[in-house]
Write an enzyme that holds these catalytic residues in place. Structure first.
Site, short mmCIF file in Angstrom:
data_model
loop_
_atom_site.label_atom_id
_atom_site.label_comp_id
_atom_site.label_asym_id
_atom_site.label_seq_id
_atom_site.Cartn_x
_atom_site.Cartn_y
_atom_site.Cartn_z
N HIS A 270 0.87 -1.19 0.00
CA HIS A 270 0.00 0.00 0.00
C HIS A 270 0.90 1.23 0.00
O HIS A 270 1.66 1.43 -0.94
CB HIS A 270 -0.93 -0.11 1.23
CG HIS A 270 -2.08 0.83 1.26
ND1 HIS A 270 -2.44 1.64 0.22
CD2 HIS A 270 -2.99 1.09 2.25
CE1 HIS A 270 -3.51 2.35 0.56
NE2 HIS A 270 -3.86 2.03 1.79
N HIS A 311 -1.77 -2.45 -9.75
CA HIS A 311 -2.76 -1.83 -8.86
C HIS A 311 -4.00 -2.70 -8.81
O HIS A 311 -4.38 -3.29 -9.82
CB HIS A 311 -3.13 -0.42 -9.37
CG HIS A 311 -3.78 0.41 -8.32
ND1 HIS A 311 -5.12 0.35 -8.08
CD2 HIS A 311 -3.26 1.29 -7.44
CE1 HIS A 311 -5.41 1.17 -7.09
NE2 HIS A 311 -4.30 1.77 -6.68
N ASP A 368 3.01 5.54 -6.95
CA ASP A 368 4.15 5.45 -6.05
C ASP A 368 5.48 5.30 -6.77
O ASP A 368 6.53 5.61 -6.21
CB ASP A 368 3.97 4.27 -5.09
CG ASP A 368 2.93 4.59 -4.06
OD1 ASP A 368 2.84 5.76 -3.70
OD2 ASP A 368 2.20 3.68 -3.64
#
Ligand code: ACO
Length: 434
Positions: A270, A311, A368
């Site tokens: 995460h 994802h 990210d």
């Protein structure tokens, strides 16, 4: 005029032939949902969906994601427009209150947040209890929960005004706590917030200035920081947000709920992914090693994964990643950074995007992948990356918590299970155990 017939979904038990009609509920967009709340009463069965891949946990008016099309909307506004036109605090207002603020409303909101940025002086003592080398996320789990011990006057969760004050306190003070965690790990004095700076500029100031030398970030850096905050502000019912909602469903106070969200965010699947991206780049070390690591990422017997790729929801592209890549290029140019690790990241991206394994599984760089690179270029230590994510996501967590608390019926969340352990058996005395 007759009402339209209720849409239903009929579920039939192949063994007994019994069937049950379940209502189909429709939202503004997205797949319709089968409302299974009566299923157990009607059939004696539960459903099993361990990672919630097909289960909606709530109705929400805040955020919509279309993973196939790469669309992210907050209260109906596209993230690309928000990133280009809005500010983080305006986005916070939108998430919390449902509409874009008018000029005076935004000014009042900015004033309120600015006036709440200082934290109780005694909170400093809490930091002293941590080792200097503690991970700042460990510190954040502790100090954010500790806020409940300092701000008693806004913990009545049934009072809308106290809920509002807690929401403002969390959005305003978590950046200060985050910057203090960074300063603590560096052994530098804490830097107090400065009310004449914007939210993003103030955060950079608290992180990077020292008493001996003022830190004045360029407008491009402030804008990039603000954008990072906007892009991470909310993402509907992900692991940390679901954690916040589940904690809140037991009527826990908002400071405790946000602390629980922070713990969930910490994991590398995460929010910890942006730190993991940089660590992975370190491990890869050189462009020549990319093929070897790509093979490892494909090998199911090897736990190595390409961090920053893939994802759960986006299976085409992550719209936040596209904006983040743009910001990344701007920041690197502004700072004139020529970093071999960044070149390695770009080469890895290029090779992976052309590899059939990643193409077939629709594995693209997520937000990210780029946020790690940009934050490194800005001078943040890698341990701070997930903390920055937590600073930003506070807006989403508290908006989702507020929405849940405003529901007329708040019921404690309590998933069921499929028990697969041993059947009941008699206790065996020690002398008879084999
Ligand atoms: N590297 C290699 N293979 C991968 C990766 C990856 N990063 N991500 C998924 N896969 C593979 C899976 O092994 C699976 O392969 P298979 O079909 O041959 O079994 C296939 O792609 C489908 O993946 P799922 O496991 O179904 O994806 P899931 O939705 O469960 O996981 C997740 C999503 C956790 C994000 C995963 O892609 C991952 O671990 N990525 C790396 C960590 C990361 O970057 N996390 C950040 C997420 S974004 C955020 O939190 C803001």
């Amino acid at each position: 005029m007759t009402d339209a017939p209720e849409k239903t979904f009929t579920l039939t038990n192949d063994q007994t032939g019994e069937s049950v009609k379940l209502p189909i509920v429709e939202g503004t967009y997205g797949p319709h949902c089968i409302d299974i709340r009566t299923l157990h009463k009607a059939t004696g069965h539960f459903t099993l969906d361990p990672s919630f891949t097909a289960t909606g946990s709530c109705k929400s008016r805040i955020t919509y994601i279309d993973g196939d099309e790469g669309i992210l909307l907050h209260r109906g506004y596209n993230i690309k427009e928000l990133a280009a036109e809005s500010s983080y605090l305006e986005t916070c207002y939108l998430l919390l209150y449902g509409d874009l603020p008018k000029e005076q409303e935004l000014k009042d909101f900015e004033d309120i947040i600015t006036q709440h940025t200082m934290v109780h002086e005694q909170i400093k003592a809490v930091y002293q209890g941590f080792r200097r080398d503690a991970h700042p996320m460990a510190i954040m789990c502790g100090v954010v929960g500790t806020m409940a011990a300092f701000y008693h006057d806004s913990l009545d969760i049934w009072d809308p005004e106290q809920r509002r004050i807690s929401a403002h306190r969390l959005i305003a003070k978590i950046p200060t706590l985050a910057a203090m965690a960074m300063k603590y790990s560096k052994g530098q004095p804490y830097v107090y917030p400065k009310n004449d700076l914007s939210f993003a500029a103030n955060f950079l100031h608290m992180c990077f200035s020292v008493p001996a030398e003022e830190y004045i970030p360029t407008p491009a850096l402030v804008r990039a920081m603000d954008r990072i905050l906007i892009l991470h502000a909310d993402h509907e019912q992900n692991a940390s947000t679901s954690t916040v909602r589940l904690a809140g469903s037991s009527q826990a106070n908002p400071m405790a709920c946000i602390a629980s969200g922070i713990t969930s965010l910490w994991g590398p699947s995460h929010g910890g992914a942006n730190q993991a991206v940089l660590e992975m780049l370190d491990e890869i070390g050189h462009k020549d090693n990319i093929p070897e690591f790509l093979e490892r990422a494909k090998d199911k017997s090897d736990p190595f994964k390409l961090m920053g790729f893939g994802h759960r929801v986006y299976k085409n592209f992550d719209p936040r990643a596209a904006v983040m890549k743009e910001s990344c290029d701007e920041v690197l140019e502004e700072l004139g950074i020529n970093d071999p690790q960044l070149e390695l990241a770009m080469e890895l991206e290029r090779i992976a995007l052309n590899d059939p394994y990643f193409i077939d599984r629709k594995l693209f760089p997520n937000v990210d992948f780029y946020s790690g690179i940009i934050l490194k270029a800005m001078g943040f230590p890698v341990e701070m990356f997930t903390v920055l994510f937590a600073v930003s996501r506070t807006a989403g967590w508290i908006s989702q918590w507020k929405e849940m608390m405003e529901e007329p019926t708040l019921k404690i969340g309590r998933p069921r299970q499929l028990y697969t352990g041993p059947a009941e058996r008699p206790y065996v005395p020690m002398s008879k155990r084999k």
